[in-house]
Motif scaffolding. Structure first.
Motif, mmCIF file in Angstrom:
data_model
loop_
_atom_site.group_PDB
_atom_site.id
_atom_site.type_symbol
_atom_site.label_atom_id
_atom_site.label_comp_id
_atom_site.label_asym_id
_atom_site.label_seq_id
_atom_site.Cartn_x
_atom_site.Cartn_y
_atom_site.Cartn_z
ATOM 1 N N SER A 78 44.978 42.825 36.190
ATOM 2 C CA SER A 78 44.232 43.817 35.401
ATOM 3 C C SER A 78 44.667 43.790 33.938
ATOM 4 C CB SER A 78 44.390 45.221 35.996
ATOM 5 O OG SER A 78 45.652 45.772 35.717
ATOM 6 N N ASN A 133 43.055 40.886 32.428
ATOM 7 C CA ASN A 133 41.656 41.244 32.221
ATOM 8 C C ASN A 133 41.449 41.854 30.824
ATOM 9 O OD1 ASN A 133 39.304 43.110 34.302
ATOM 10 N ND2 ASN A 133 38.920 41.874 32.540
ATOM 11 N N LEU A 134 42.441 42.546 30.322
ATOM 12 C CA LEU A 134 42.356 43.145 28.983
ATOM 13 C C LEU A 134 42.449 42.099 27.880
ATOM 14 C CD1 LEU A 134 44.597 46.302 29.363
ATOM 15 C CD2 LEU A 134 42.155 46.263 28.905
ATOM 16 N N GLY A 135 43.125 41.003 28.157
ATOM 17 C CA GLY A 135 43.284 39.947 27.163
ATOM 18 C C GLY A 135 43.995 40.445 25.918
ATOM 19 N N ARG A 137 43.081 42.684 24.007
ATOM 20 C CA ARG A 137 42.764 44.096 23.758
ATOM 21 C C ARG A 137 43.831 45.035 24.310
ATOM 22 N NH1 ARG A 137 37.539 41.881 24.787
ATOM 23 N NH2 ARG A 137 36.244 42.128 22.956
ATOM 24 N N VAL A 163 36.622 46.821 26.879
ATOM 25 C CA VAL A 163 36.616 45.841 27.966
ATOM 26 C C VAL A 163 35.761 46.434 29.070
ATOM 27 C CG1 VAL A 163 38.012 44.628 29.669
ATOM 28 C CG2 VAL A 163 38.913 44.995 27.377
ATOM 29 N N ASP A 164 34.669 45.755 29.402
ATOM 30 C CA ASP A 164 33.771 46.278 30.431
ATOM 31 C C ASP A 164 33.377 45.199 31.437
ATOM 32 O OD1 ASP A 164 32.165 44.815 28.766
ATOM 33 O OD2 ASP A 164 30.649 46.357 28.513
ATOM 34 N N TRP A 165 34.323 44.339 31.748
ATOM 35 C CA TRP A 165 34.086 43.300 32.748
ATOM 36 C C TRP A 165 35.294 43.218 33.679
ATOM 37 C CZ3 TRP A 165 37.268 38.951 32.772
ATOM 38 C CH2 TRP A 165 38.086 38.799 31.660
ATOM 39 N N TYR A 205 37.319 46.334 35.162
ATOM 40 C CA TYR A 205 36.808 47.477 34.397
ATOM 41 C C TYR A 205 35.331 47.773 34.653
ATOM 42 C CZ TYR A 205 41.320 47.375 32.269
ATOM 43 O OH TYR A 205 42.671 47.423 32.096
ATOM 44 N N THR A 206 34.688 47.002 35.515
ATOM 45 C CA THR A 206 33.330 47.344 35.936
ATOM 46 C C THR A 206 33.342 48.307 37.126
ATOM 47 O OG1 THR A 206 33.179 45.457 37.452
ATOM 48 C CG2 THR A 206 32.391 45.121 35.192
ATOM 49 N N TYR A 247 32.157 53.401 23.999
ATOM 50 C CA TYR A 247 32.940 53.924 25.120
ATOM 51 C C TYR A 247 32.221 55.069 25.826
ATOM 52 C CZ TYR A 247 36.943 55.145 27.971
ATOM 53 O OH TYR A 247 37.770 55.394 29.036
ATOM 54 N N TYR A 265 29.883 53.503 28.171
ATOM 55 C CA TYR A 265 30.693 52.887 29.232
ATOM 56 C C TYR A 265 31.210 53.955 30.196
ATOM 57 C CZ TYR A 265 34.843 50.859 31.407
ATOM 58 O OH TYR A 265 35.807 50.466 32.303
#
Length: 121
Positions: free
Chosen positions: A26, A29-31, A33, A43-45, A48-49, A105, A108
């Protein structure tokens, strides 16, 4: 007393390792960011989806799981409660910050209803 062997001990240890692996994924997943109270973009993938705070969920579950070998006394219950409350308040603050600093956001947050556990909360 703390469990140091047996099925409960090994179930807790294996669960802790899996939660740690998922938590690490996880964070990846943020990379770039990843940051504390800094709006580096949305981040919305990936994780985080499903929920808005997967890293907080997984990290707090990992810490709670680590305490489970000693749930025979009151100390680990207090520690587990503190972990959960800490991440709850941290995510509340982050939701407020991101909602005020990033207009994307808000959309999101409406799209991904669940903060921690899908279908629960």
């Amino acid at each position: 007393p703390v469990y140091t062997d047996g099925p409960w001990f090994w179930l807790v240890k294996i669960s802790t390792v899996w939660l740690n692996l998922l938590y690490t994924l996880s964070i990846f997943n943020l990379g770039k960011r990843f940051g504390v109270m800094v709006d580096k973009g949305l981040v919305d993938w990936g994780f985080y989806t499903v929920v808005r705070h997967p890293s907080y969920t997984l990290e707090s579950l990992m810490f709670v799981c680590m305490e489970m070998v000693g749930f025979t006394t009151v100390g680990p219950w207090i520690a587990a409660s503190v972990f959960i409350l800490e991440y709850y308040f941290r995510s509340e603050r982050e939701d407020d910050f991101m909602g005020s600093s990033n207009p994307d956001y808000v959309e999101y947050r409406d799209r991904v209803r669940w903060r921690y556990i899908p279908g629960v909360f």
